[in-house]
Enzyme design. Structure first.
Site, PDB file in Angstrom:
ATOM      1  N   GLN A  74       0.812  -1.212   0.000  1.00 30.16           N
ATOM      2  CA  GLN A  74       0.000   0.000   0.000  1.00 30.16           C
ATOM      3  C   GLN A  74       0.849   1.267   0.000  1.00 30.16           C
ATOM      4  O   GLN A  74       0.306   2.376  -0.021  1.00 30.16           O
ATOM      5  CB  GLN A  74      -0.920  -0.004   1.229  1.00 30.16           C
ATOM      6  CG  GLN A  74      -1.899  -1.147   1.255  1.00 30.16           C
ATOM      7  CD  GLN A  74      -2.624  -1.276   2.589  1.00 30.16           C
ATOM      8  OE1 GLN A  74      -2.458  -0.469   3.500  1.00 30.16           O
ATOM      9  NE2 GLN A  74      -3.429  -2.318   2.711  1.00 30.16           N
ATOM     10  N   HIS A 132      -0.817  -0.120   5.657  1.00 26.54           N
ATOM     11  CA  HIS A 132      -1.337   0.879   6.602  1.00 26.54           C
ATOM     12  C   HIS A 132      -0.426   2.091   6.775  1.00 26.54           C
ATOM     13  O   HIS A 132       0.021   2.416   7.869  1.00 26.54           O
ATOM     14  CB  HIS A 132      -1.624   0.232   7.966  1.00 26.54           C
ATOM     15  CG  HIS A 132      -2.709  -0.788   7.932  1.00 26.54           C
ATOM     16  ND1 HIS A 132      -3.292  -1.294   9.081  1.00 26.54           N
ATOM     17  CD2 HIS A 132      -3.326  -1.415   6.903  1.00 26.54           C
ATOM     18  CE1 HIS A 132      -4.215  -2.177   8.744  1.00 26.54           C
ATOM     19  NE2 HIS A 132      -4.251  -2.274   7.421  1.00 26.54           N
ATOM     20  N   GLU A 226     -14.991   3.016   9.997  1.00 31.93           N
ATOM     21  CA  GLU A 226     -15.589   4.059  10.826  1.00 31.93           C
ATOM     22  C   GLU A 226     -15.494   5.438  10.184  1.00 31.93           C
ATOM     23  O   GLU A 226     -14.545   5.746   9.468  1.00 31.93           O
ATOM     24  CB  GLU A 226     -14.862   4.145  12.171  1.00 31.93           C
ATOM     25  CG  GLU A 226     -14.894   2.892  13.010  1.00 31.93           C
ATOM     26  CD  GLU A 226     -14.120   3.045  14.313  1.00 31.93           C
ATOM     27  OE1 GLU A 226     -14.071   2.069  15.073  1.00 31.93           O
ATOM     28  OE2 GLU A 226     -13.571   4.156  14.577  1.00 31.93           O
ATOM     29  N   TYR A 236      -9.611   7.196  19.913  1.00 31.22           N
ATOM     30  CA  TYR A 236     -10.668   6.592  19.101  1.00 31.22           C
ATOM     31  C   TYR A 236     -10.684   5.062  19.181  1.00 31.22           C
ATOM     32  O   TYR A 236     -11.404   4.415  18.434  1.00 31.22           O
ATOM     33  CB  TYR A 236     -10.579   7.132  17.672  1.00 31.22           C
ATOM     34  CG  TYR A 236     -10.978   8.588  17.666  1.00 31.22           C
ATOM     35  CD1 TYR A 236     -12.282   8.966  17.407  1.00 31.22           C
ATOM     36  CD2 TYR A 236     -10.070   9.580  18.030  1.00 31.22           C
ATOM     37  CE1 TYR A 236     -12.677  10.292  17.479  1.00 31.22           C
ATOM     38  CE2 TYR A 236     -10.451  10.912  18.114  1.00 31.22           C
ATOM     39  CZ  TYR A 236     -11.761  11.261  17.828  1.00 31.22           C
ATOM     40  OH  TYR A 236     -12.157  12.584  17.926  1.00 31.22           O
ATOM     41  N   TYR A 247      -9.058 -11.054  10.709  1.00 32.57           N
ATOM     42  CA  TYR A 247      -9.256 -11.692   9.408  1.00 32.57           C
ATOM     43  C   TYR A 247      -9.355 -13.202   9.617  1.00 32.57           C
ATOM     44  O   TYR A 247      -8.491 -13.817  10.236  1.00 32.57           O
ATOM     45  CB  TYR A 247      -8.108 -11.352   8.464  1.00 32.57           C
ATOM     46  CG  TYR A 247      -8.071  -9.884   8.105  1.00 32.57           C
ATOM     47  CD1 TYR A 247      -9.048  -9.316   7.304  1.00 32.57           C
ATOM     48  CD2 TYR A 247      -7.063  -9.049   8.592  1.00 32.57           C
ATOM     49  CE1 TYR A 247      -9.032  -7.970   6.985  1.00 32.57           C
ATOM     50  CE2 TYR A 247      -7.043  -7.700   8.276  1.00 32.57           C
ATOM     51  CZ  TYR A 247      -8.029  -7.169   7.468  1.00 32.57           C
ATOM     52  OH  TYR A 247      -8.015  -5.824   7.160  1.00 32.57           O
TER      53      TYR A 247
END
Length: 353
Positions: A74, A132, A226, A236, A247
């Site tokens: 990513q 991430h 979210e 949070y 997963y």
């Protein structure tokens, strides 16, 4: 007669909108960031590490002067933001000792080359792996730069610790200085750039018009994406609380809520893999003014969220027949919505009435 009355009633309560999707640029390699230049030109970042200027005729021009970029998984060249003084802000996965981490820099565009390069931020620590990184960049009218960051997947427990940038949002002055009123500036052991903590992988953020409120969304694990209103110094919850699971199945954390942790405003179960986010404020779609728009990768749709105050009332899924992963959604200077689709042959699309 009754059927005609029913049809008229449906038309009154369900506005019919004819949408036109105009392809502008194709053959993009996993496009990620989008910025609007004066004169109708655009900048598009491609995740493998390329920056393109798209001129008013749709022709592409490679931009030189990028730093070393870790193009894996990513990671790569990620978000773009442009300020009124001509500074271009870029986020990217920076290689280094220990692996890679999200970094943010700014430069000026001069004859398709980046000059006056300034490194503003680098995520601590660097971590092995390609997952991430976040990240979105937001510039506020009062001179701040917000950066959303990921937990780098293997280090999720550190999203709850203030001695690192993993799973955090960051607030800086636009030149990289730390604001003296950041919430953790005076806390021993805390990194002073930190604005909020307890996030997983934040790939969408937007400022609410007229308020300077920072809204963001993040990927849950298996379920539990979210939308949050990001407040200074707040936690949070990730990975202590979540609406998702491991997963393949299995509980994460202690449940969906806990004392001292902010509950989300909206949750997607199953996951849609949200990416890109904007509040609409233009004139082309007057019925949409003030609504929140979110792109979906796994969900392959454009989502319209209707708000009342700080609450999300409902969701409408648009472009569900497009069949493409939507990475980025931004409102253009003309009031149209611009979308980047995430693929090896990605596209820039323009949504108009």
């Amino acid at each position: 007669m009754l059927r005609l009355l029913a049809l008229l009633l449906i038309c009154l309560v369900t506005p019919v909108r004819a949408l036109t999707l105009v392809p502008l640029v194709d053959r993009l390699a996993h496009p990620w960031g989008l910025a609007f230049l004066p004169g109708g030109e655009l900048l598009i970042s491609e995740r493998p590490g390329r920056l393109l200027r798209i001129d008013a005729k749709g022709q592409r021009h490679p931009v030189s002067g990028l730093p070393p970029i870790a193009n894996a998984g990513q990671g790569g060249l990620l978000d773009l933001a442009l300020d009124q003084e001509g500074w271009l802000y870029l986020s990217y996965s920076e290689p280094g000792e220990g692996g890679a981490g999200t970094a943010v820099a700014r430069a000026r565009l001069q004859k398709d080359s980046l000059v006056d390069w300034q490194l503003l931020f680098r995520q601590v620590p660097k971590v092995a792996g390609g997952a991430h990184f976040g990240s979105r960049l937001l510039l506020t009218d009062d001179g701040y730069l917000y950066i959303t960051l990921g937990d780098r997947f293997t280090e999720r427990e550190r999203a709850q610790s203030l001695d690192n940038h993993l799973g955090k949002t960051v607030r800086l002055h636009r030149d990289g200085r730390v604001p003296v009123d950041n919430p953790f500036v005076k806390e021993p052991g805390a990194l002073p750039e930190t604005w909020s903590l307890g996030h997983r992988n934040m790939q969408g953020a937007a400022l609410r018009p007229g308020s300077q409120q920072l809204w963001a969304h993040e990927h849950g694990p298996q379920g539990g994406d979210e939308v949050n209103l990001i407040l200074p110094g707040h936690n949070y919850g990730w990975p202590k609380v979540t609406f998702g699971e491991e997963y393949g199945g299995g509980k994460i954390g202690s449940g969906t809520a806990a004392a001292g942790m902010v509950p989300p405003l909206w949750v997607w179960v199953p996951s849609i893999a949200p990416s890109g986010m904007t509040f609409y404020r233009g004139e082309l779609f007057k019925a949409w003014r003030g609504d929140l728009f979110v792109g979906a990768l796994r969900g392959q749709a454009l989502l319209r969220l209707r708000l009342a105050g700080d609450k999300i009332l409902s969701e409408e899924r648009l472009l569900t027949d497009l069949g493409e992963r939507i990475r980025t959604v931004k409102e253009g200077p003309d009031g149209a919505l611009y979308l980047l689709t995430d693929a090896g042959n990605g596209r820039l699309l323009k949504l108009i009435p």
